[in-house]
Design a protein around this motif. Structure first.
Motif, PDB file in Angstrom:
ATOM      1  N   ARG A  59      -3.565   0.419  -3.029  1.00 36.56           N
ATOM      2  CA  ARG A  59      -3.408  -0.767  -2.203  1.00 36.56           C
ATOM      3  C   ARG A  59      -3.359  -1.980  -3.127  1.00 36.56           C
ATOM      4  NH1 ARG A  59      -7.872  -2.305   1.820  1.00 36.56           N
ATOM      5  NH2 ARG A  59      -7.742  -0.094   2.341  1.00 36.56           N
ATOM      6  N   ALA A  82       3.711  -1.470   4.040  1.00 35.44           N
ATOM      7  CA  ALA A  82       3.223  -0.347   3.245  1.00 35.44           C
ATOM      8  C   ALA A  82       4.199   0.795   3.388  1.00 35.44           C
ATOM      9  CB  ALA A  82       1.828   0.070   3.710  1.00 35.44           C
ATOM     10  N   MET A 120      -1.902   3.189   6.724  1.00 37.13           N
ATOM     11  CA  MET A 120      -3.270   3.009   6.252  1.00 37.13           C
ATOM     12  C   MET A 120      -4.223   4.135   6.592  1.00 37.13           C
ATOM     13  SD  MET A 120      -4.510  -0.181   8.675  1.00 37.13           S
ATOM     14  CE  MET A 120      -6.181   0.318   9.113  1.00 37.13           C
ATOM     15  N   TRP A 178      -9.343  -1.875   5.781  1.00 32.09           N
ATOM     16  CA  TRP A 178      -8.276  -2.820   5.463  1.00 32.09           C
ATOM     17  C   TRP A 178      -8.720  -4.216   5.844  1.00 32.09           C
ATOM     18  CZ3 TRP A 178      -2.466  -2.091   5.201  1.00 32.09           C
ATOM     19  CH2 TRP A 178      -2.160  -0.934   4.479  1.00 32.09           C
ATOM     20  N   ALA A 186       0.853  -1.197   0.000  1.00 36.82           N
ATOM     21  CA  ALA A 186       0.000   0.000   0.000  1.00 36.82           C
ATOM     22  C   ALA A 186       0.881   1.237   0.000  1.00 36.82           C
ATOM     23  CB  ALA A 186      -0.926   0.018   1.214  1.00 36.82           C
TER      24      ALA A 186
END
Lengths: 464, 464
Positions: B374, B401, B301, B260, B200
């Motif tokens: 993502r 990520a 995120m 998520w 991500a």
């Protein structure tokens, strides 16, 4: 002799000597006594000497007193009858720089009368207004051989650089400078034809606030969301300084704010003040601040807390996605009686401790402080001023204030314990610190007469 | 042959050719292909030619494609059996400037192995990681005379200047570049021994906000209290962007934030992450942000809204008691799927209209925008990556990520419709954009083997 005869003979004297008085004033204005410019030091000294001789010519004993900076010129006349008060006249013979020179329509140090105005650097601030006191004294001495009161004239050469050595001089010479009142003409009338007593000045408390976060600027992608942003923290802290009504939200900030006399507020409300004109001057469409106070009250009698500047992170062209290491703001609070700058600093610091978010360190540097001032004039002094302007302007002086600071006033009251009468003959818009400074010829002439009558009016009163 | 035999023969081949491979890599690293420096243009072109020949030597057909900026080098091998997938490998042959040169312990463009690390500008970003793909292809072709999949290698020379011409190139060559998956090695593992799939990336929406008040800086004594201070107004506006829990308070900001998968969050929670280490890296005592999310979740995120810089009024030495005419702030929001930068700009603007105090004008300039990304990897691709790293590192890749942006990834998905596997062999702390860039020799070697096995693992799968 009747009062009217006295006034008529003063007027006649000023008329008879008008051309010479103007020549002398122009001589004074031609000396470029710019105190902020080191290469003008000789000119400042020359202005002091010129002033010493001018004082002697009108009949004062006078001398130049060196200081660690520019000299003070002191003139005295102490021949008044026993029981007569002693009046200290304060003024300054230094001037602001004339730059930018190319914006002047006539040379800054070549005085010229146009449209009934004397154009020159220092015409209103403060050479012209200081000089009219000397001429008032000269007129009284010439007509009667004596003054109705004892007089001290104190002229400094460092007003435009912050009067750095004046308080020390006053303190050292306090015995000699002891007086019953200080009279200063270094301010403006409220409007043409409306003389004014400058009756309140705001003090100041100056700060710089530093908000520190990470040890260096961080990548806002890698760290943003988990590391507290000092620029955002600074904004959140600054936003706590006022409530949504424009009132300062630092607890205790208003505790010592002295109420204004209802009579003063009433007289201020009666002043012909135009919000639209104020907005136009400021260049804003809408005003802000405390709604329960008028605009003049907001800038004259209410304290403030203003950001003068703020900076943090990347401020160049384009973008740089940093999470800044630090942000800072310069803040000054304008204070009113009886707020104490040191106490305001303590309250501010305590407030910051309450509102600083976790994740940043906040430091508050207290940079400068001086208290606000409000005139508390005894009736013998106030009444004399009222009677004088009734003669010369046909009306009593308005009560006005200034949102800025003038530390010399509090110095006089603190060191000499004498009330200070601020009666100025300038006008708003005279470019005191800008190109094309001017003073109305008519106000200069009415000023001489007003001061002569004022000194005369003070003759028969006995200070408490 | 068994899988184990395949891996052993690959390992043996890499071992047998290790010295030559390193010589070639060093030759590549010696070319100072700094794309940001105009006087290095010839070196960038030389690196492109060197790469074209290197591709040809390993058995690809290759050519240099000029663009309006630095060229793209394209290598191809299309001899795989019918039904085999086509894999596009992306990398970049340009590098960051090496300055400040005096901080390098060995010259930036004289590669040197010390302590098991290859030190050189471009060692990890991205020459080393691009080159290991070529060697994986070479090994497979050398051992078998054919690749298990069709391969396209696309190497650009403008990654460090923002990939200005890449999207156009991809769009123009979309037919030729059609593929079933993109594989990129231009990222890091989570930690030594822990390979990672970069799954991500946050997008970005960049703004500048201007708060205008009076037409010029005003005297804070004369106007303070009645004129709204733009610096204070800016602070109050910025303070409305978050609530006291660190959550962004722009209405609608989170509406499109995609949840998520619980499995990802669980795996992220299991990563050996040390808050104290993160704090030390950032140089802060305490972290901030949304408490209901872990630190990695906050930066990976969750969207952000950060001040990158702010300025207003007097910011020089000492103090100047102005009420500033203007204050401004640069702001970037990091975005996550499925937030749309343009919609965020509209929400931000609508929020400002609600919170702007009277007495100032606010303008919001929307400067740049790219959406977050993502990975949504099909099982045939993800499974192959897992099997490959199980062999070479003894474990499956972690899901990681990056809080920053990498527009090229969204470009590939948008223009080619192919899923992108980001499997890097760098390590955190390799100084990718700083002096003394390095890459672990061991990771370079495991990288070659991992990519060879990955291509092999992709052989038998049929993409949907």
């Amino acid at each position: 002799v009747s009062e009217t005869q006295t006034h008529q003979s003063l007027e006649a004297w000023f008329r008879a000597h008008g051309a010479r008085i103007r020549d002398e004033l122009f001589e004074f204005l031609r000396i470029p006594s710019v105190s902020t410019q080191p290469d003008r030091r000789g000119d400042v000294a020359r202005a002091a000497e010129w002033l010493e001789q001018a004082m002697q010519r009108v009949g004062l004993s006078a001398e130049v007193h060196p200081t660690a900076g520019h000299p003070v010129v002191l003139g005295e006349w102490r021949g008044a009858p026993p029981g007569a008060p002693t009046i200290l006249v304060y003024g300054h013979y230094d001037v602001q720089p004339a730059e930018p020179l190319d914006l002047w329509h006539s040379p800054a140090f070549e005085p010229e009368v146009r449209d009934g105005r004397i154009y020159a650097r220092g015409a209103t601030d403060d050479k012209g207004q200081l000089f009219l006191h000397l001429k008032a004294i000269e007129a009284l001495l010439a007509l009667r051989g004596a003054l109705p009161v004892n007089v001290i004239v104190l002229a400094e050469g460092e007003e435009e650089t912050g009067s750095d050595h004046l308080a020390d001089f006053i303190a050292a010479q306090a015995e000699r400078l002891r007086c019953d009142a200080v009279v200063i003409s270094d301010s403006t009338m409220f409007a043409p034809g409306m003389p004014a007593l400058l009756s309140a000045l705001r003090g100041i408390a100056g700060f710089e606030i530093f908000v520190d976060g990470p040890s260096g600027d961080l990548h806002s992608g890698t760290y943003g969301g988990a590391v507290v942003n000092p620029a955002m923290a600074l904004a959140r802290i600054l936003a706590t300084l006022h409530d949504e009504n424009g009132r300062i939200a630092i607890p205790g900030f208003y505790d010592r704010v002295r109420e204004w006399p209802a009579e003063w507020r009433r007289r201020i409300a009666e002043l012909p003040f135009d919000d639209a004109g104020f907005r136009a001057e400021a260049g804003v469409r809408e005003l802000g601040g405390e709604r329960e106070f008028s605009v003049l009250e907001r800038v004259w009698m209410r304290p403030t807390c203003e950001v003068n500047g703020l900076i943090g992170g990347y401020t160049g062209e384009g973008s740089k996605t940093v999470l800044p290491a630090r942000a800072s703001a310069k803040i000054t609070c304008r204070l009113v009686p009886d707020q104490d700058p040191g106490e305001i600093a303590r309250l501010f610091r305590a407030h910051l401790e309450r509102v600083t978010p976790p994740g940043v360190q906040v430091r508050l540097d207290y940079r400068q402080g001086s208290p606000g001032w409000r005139a508390d004039l005894p009736e013998w002094l106030l009444g004399a001023a009222r009677r004088a302007t009734r003669v010369t302007f046909g009306r009593e002086p308005s009560i006005v204030a200034d949102g800025g600071s003038l530390p010399v006033v509090t110095d006089f009251e603190r060191l000499l314990g004498a009330p200070t009468l601020l009666l100025g003959f300038g006008l708003p818009g005279e470019n005191a610190h800008a190109p094309n400074e001017w003073l109305l010829v008519d106000n200069f002439e009415r000023g001489m007469l007003t001061i002569a009558i004022l000194l005369d009016e003070l003759r028969e009163v006995t200070p408490a």
